[in-house]
Structures are given as C-alpha cells and as structure tokens.
Write a protein that holds these residues in place. Structure first.
Motif, short mmCIF file in Angstrom:
data_model
loop_
_atom_site.label_atom_id
_atom_site.label_comp_id
_atom_site.label_asym_id
_atom_site.label_seq_id
_atom_site.Cartn_x
_atom_site.Cartn_y
_atom_site.Cartn_z
N GLN A 138 -8.81 -5.58 30.14
CA GLN A 138 -8.82 -7.01 30.75
C GLN A 138 -8.78 -8.10 29.80
OE1 GLN A 138 -8.74 -7.73 34.10
NE2 GLN A 138 -9.44 -5.73 34.91
N ARG B 82 -5.81 -8.95 28.88
CA ARG B 82 -4.95 -9.43 30.13
C ARG B 82 -4.86 -11.16 29.96
NH1 ARG B 82 -5.16 -10.61 35.93
NH2 ARG B 82 -7.43 -10.46 35.85
N SER C 7 0.66 -14.01 27.75
CA SER C 7 1.60 -12.94 27.06
C SER C 7 2.54 -13.50 25.94
CB SER C 7 2.42 -12.11 28.23
OG SER C 7 1.49 -11.59 29.14
N PHE D 277 0.54 -5.30 33.14
CA PHE D 277 -0.78 -5.69 33.64
C PHE D 277 -0.93 -5.57 35.33
CE2 PHE D 277 -1.37 -7.04 29.49
CZ PHE D 277 -2.56 -6.53 29.05
N TYR E 263 -1.20 -2.07 36.52
CA TYR E 263 -2.12 -1.38 36.08
C TYR E 263 -3.50 -1.83 36.95
CZ TYR E 263 -6.65 -1.19 33.68
OH TYR E 263 -8.16 -0.78 33.35
#
Lengths: 288, 262
Positions: A130, A133, A137, A165, A168
C-alpha cells in the motif's frame, strides 16, 4: 370504466397515481425505438462538431493549423497505415503493453492471492504494498532508467508497475469478500485447503478478477504513453512526441485515435476471452 | 445413534447460547427442534455439523465424537447455498468427488428424478425458483447418504404450497436411506408433519424445555383430528416455555425471611 378513469385523470393532469401510471406505460416496442434514438443522439454532438469544423476550415473561416479538420487527420492516419509506419508503431506499443501487462498481472494475481488467503501474509505484505502504491508510478521513471537502461526493459517495468496495483487490490479484495456461506458449504463437505481454493474460492473471485484485469489493462495503456515519452524511437507514444516536436497536430490526433481503437479492442478481447469463465453470473450485463 | 451430552456453547462476547443440552436421537428418527428466535436452535445444529466448537460437553455419533465436519453428517441450510457457477447436477454432485464417474452420475440423476428436477439438470441455479433451489440443496445433502441429516429451517423462506410439496419430497428421499434427521423449525405444523418427536427449546440461555413424542401414522393427514390435537399439544408446550420465569418459591421465602429479619 378504465377508459373513463384514464380520460378523467388525463383531464386532471397526473393528479392520481393510476392516471400517471396509465400514461407512463408505453409498449415495449415503443421503448426500444426510443432507446435507438437516444444512441443516435449521443453520436450527434461529436459528429456535428466535426462537420462544423470541417466546413469552417474548408470555407476559410479558420486556418486549421493547430486544430486540423477531421479529413486531414484521417488522411494522416491513412498515410501512416499505407507506409506501414502505423503498424510498426502500433506493434511496438502493443508488445510493450503485452509484456508489461503479463508481468504486472501475474505478479498482482500471485501477491493478491497470497494476501487474500492468509491473514498473516496480509499483515506482512499489505502495508508495504500500500505504501508503494501511494508513490506516483511516474516517479519510478528515473530510477528504472538508471537500473534498466533507456530501452525496452525500463518501459516494460513501468507498465508492469502500473498494472500490478489494480490487479493486486482487486484480487485480494475479491478473495476477502467471498461469501462465508459458500465457504461453509466447502467445509461441510470437508474440502482440503487446496480443494477449497480450487472449487470455491477460485470460481467465486473470477468475476471480480476479470474486472481487476480490465482496469489493469486500462492503466497499462496509460503507462505505455508515459513510458514512450521517456525516449522511444518507435511506438504510438513516440508518434505523439514526434508530432509535438515537428508541429504536426494531425499526427498527434491520428495517434490518439489509434490509441482509442487499440485500447477498446484490447479490452473487448479480454472480455471476450474471459466470458466463458463467468457466464454463470446472474447480472444484467447479459440482458443489455 | 446421536448423543448430545451436557452440551453448552458460550460465544466469545460472553453470550450463553446453549446451556447443558442433553439429547439422544435414535437411528432413523426424525426430531424437530422448535422454539422462538434466539433459543440456540441454529447454534445447536452448527455444533452437530461440526462448523462450530462446543464450549463444554460432547457430541457423539455412534460413539464417535464430533468436533469438525463429519462425513456421515449432512446439512441443509436456511438458504439454498448452491454454487452459482455449477449447473444443477454439478451442485448435487458437489460432495461426491471421491466417487467414480458412473456411480456419481447414477446417484445424481436418481436424486434429481426424485425431486422432480431431472429436466433442469444442466441449468444454472439462477434460473430456478427459490423452492427448486432448496430442493437441489436437499438433494445435494442426501446423495452422500449421510447417517445424520441436519435441516436448519430449510423451508422458512417459502410459501405454504411450496413448503407442503417440499415436505413430500423430503420424506420421499428420507424413505430411501432413512437417515436420522434433526430439523430446526419455528413452524409447529411443519414439526408435526415431519417429526417423530418434538423438542421444545427455551431462550436465554438456550436449553431444552420439553420433549413431546409425535406417534402419528404416516402419511400424516393434516386435516385429521389426531394431527390437530398434536399441533395443539406442541403449541401449549411452546406457550409454557415462553412464559416469563416464575419467581421460584425458594426466592420468595428468602425474601420473606429477610423482611422478618429487619
């Protein structure tokens, strides 16, 4: 009796619920016709703007240098297609997306499954992931270039990060939200952990997994542009940068249209490929 | 023979769901657990199914203790709980993975025949009505030939007609292997229709208040006098069980004594 009632309520406006219901109940056929009309309505605005712009440039009201008319964009697109340039760029872009999507999606599925299936692993993995994340990016770009060089590897890595992400999160969330009642059915029939995962968890998460993959693919398209901005010699993103540097807005718009078509096609392909897996779903999608 | 011995269950938050339940159920007997909501009927069933653990006491099936799901115990839940990604026949076959294909097929098609859904074998659960789905769930539990079948208010969400037809389907399937059945219900008519014995439960904490044998001949005629009087007896017992606890004579006397002491 009913005719009278309808008449009466018509005269009174919609003062009675029965009257309103009687008035607001068109036949199904009428409904379908209205629906078709509304779709055409959606096309109307862009079409009208395109035609107006075309006419404005054609009759000399506007130059159309920075905003080329649709005909010139299509000519450019056609020209790129004829020389084969478009295919070179499109395949380069698609290959990067495919590689990045495959790596990101597989990693996302594996980590999502790990974190969704075990409480301990979730406590171990989820906070770190997290936190990662939360990093935009694009911020990885300089690092990826330093680590992986300026060629394909760094681009594929960036796309993979973008895809990872949503996949996931989607997979882990889907596993956590599997109906306890269905899991209990598995327990009653004494399924082993592996059998439980295969016969109940896996099919139960498939619909949400497909959605996660689709949003991952969407982000893949987003990040391929970012990746191709950072120094590529081919790819649709290169066409964009090249169009900007050479002052060719028609080329930019042609590349944008190519992106739209490719993105839509890739998404449809994914939906089509996964449809057999989720055809049991009781949703409205089938009826739309 | 299913034996519950001094069974109690206290949940993590301290709620006493069951207190000192003693019950034994003979082979092939059908018993109905009746009581208002919150008297631990479902908790009791989940303990027997091995889905939850008892806080104290023991459950034995033919002498073998149960504390996790047991192959000889089947359960039908309140909701059908069919797996939406399996066809009707695959749902029925869910617990038969260990059997070879032909045996599995034979059992499934026989069960579907028995519940009158043979022509729906290849459809998805979403295409069935609630009553049909519940029939599939019952078939899924029966095809493993359990020694004990637990039914957790399986018909409570259905209308009266569907319920009556499901009672027939259930008894039809029961006749074949004659398992022990523990039926949880809050419908007295249903209990008298199906059960050999009614066990009346009382809330807070959940415990057994009374047991009434229902020795009517089968098939049972709902309109006949013995049926009516059995229903009335069960209702009377239920009424008794729900009455607020009368102050026990002991307490009364203590209080009087205290008053005198002052």
């Amino acid at each position: 009796m009913t005719g009278q009632g309808t008449l009466q309520s018509t005269r009174q406006g919609w003062s009675s619920p029965q009257g309103a219901a009687a008035l607001a109940a068109p036949s199904p056929a009428g409904k379908r016709r209205a629906f078709d009309g509304r779709v055409l309505l959606g096309i109307f605005l862009p079409l009208a703007i395109a035609l107006l712009w075309e006419a404005a440039v054609h009759f000399g009201f506007a130059q159309g240098r920075l905003v080329p008319p649709p005909s010139r964009i299509l000519t450019t697109l056609w020209g790129l297609a004829k020389t084969g340039e478009l295919w070179t760029h499109a395949t380069a872009t698609l290959w990067r997306i495919l590689a990045g999507f495959a790596i990101g999606a597989i990693a996302g599925i594996v980590f999502g499954a790990l974190s969704g299936s075990s409480d301990a692993l979730r406590r171990l993995l989820d906070p770190t992931l997290q936190a990662l994340r939360a990093i935009p990016s694009i911020a990885w770009v300089p690092l990826f270039i330093l680590w992986l060089g300026i060629f394909e590897a760094s681009k594929v890595a960036l796309i993979a990060v973008g895809v990872f992400f949503p996949v996931y999160l989607g997979i882990a969330g889907a596993i956590l939200s599997v109906d306890r009642k269905l899991v209990e059915v598995g327990r009653v029939f004494r399924l082993s952990r592996i059998a439980l995962a295969r016969r109940i968890l896996l099919p139960a998460v498939l619909p949400e997994a497909v959605i996660a993959l689709r949003s991952g693919l969407g982000l893949g398209f987003m990040f391929v542009v970012a990746a191709e901005f950072m120094g590529a010699s081919e790819g649709l993103g290169y066409l964009l940068v090249d169009g900007q540097q050479m002052g060719k807005p028609d080329q930019i718009l042609a590349a944008i249209i190519a992106f739209a078509l490719l993105g839509k096609a890739a998404d449809s392909l994914l939906v089509l490929a996964t449809r057999p897996l989720v055809r049991w779903q009781d949703t409205v999608r089938e009826r739309l | 023979m299913l034996n519950l011995d001094h069974l109690s269950k206290i949940y993590a938050d301290g709620t006493r769901a069951l207190a000192d339940i003693n019950l034994s159920v003979r082979e092939s007997e059908i018993i109905a657990l009746i009581g208002g909501s919150g008297c631990g009927k479902t908790t009791l069933l989940r303990l027997i199914a091995g889905l939850d653990r008892a806080s104290a006491g023991s459950i034995r099936l033919d002498g073998e203790p149960i504390h996790e799901p047991h192959p000889a115990v089947g359960i039908v839940f309140q909701e059908p709980r069919l797996l939406p990604w399996l066809t009707v026949s695959d749902n029925v076959a869910f617990g038969l993975a260990h059997l070879d294909r032909s045996e599995r097929k034979a059992r499934v098609s026989h069960a579907l025949e028995k519940i009158g859904l043979a022509e729906h074998a290849e459809r998805w659960p979403r295409d069935l009505s609630g009553g049909q789905q519940q029939r599939v769930a019952i078939a899924r539990a029966f095809v493993t030939y359990p020694k004990v079948l637990l039914l957790d208010e399986p018909f409570s969400a259905l209308d009266a007609f569907t319920r009556a037809s499901l009672h027939e389907h259930l008894l039809g399937l029961w006749e074949e292997t004659r398992p022990t059945v523990v039926l949880v219900t809050h419908d007295v008519q249903e209990a008298v229709t199906l059960a050999d014995r009614a066990v009346i439960m009382q809330p807070k904490p959940g415990r057994i208040f009374d047991e009434l044998p229902l020795t009517l001949a089968r098939p049972r005629d709902r309109a006949a006098l013995p049926f009516e009087s059995a229903v009335r007896r069960v209702l009377a017992a239920l009424d008794q069980s729900l009455k607020p606890v009368q102050p026990s004579p002991h307490r009364e006397r203590d209080r009087e004594a205290a008053a005198l002491w002052w």
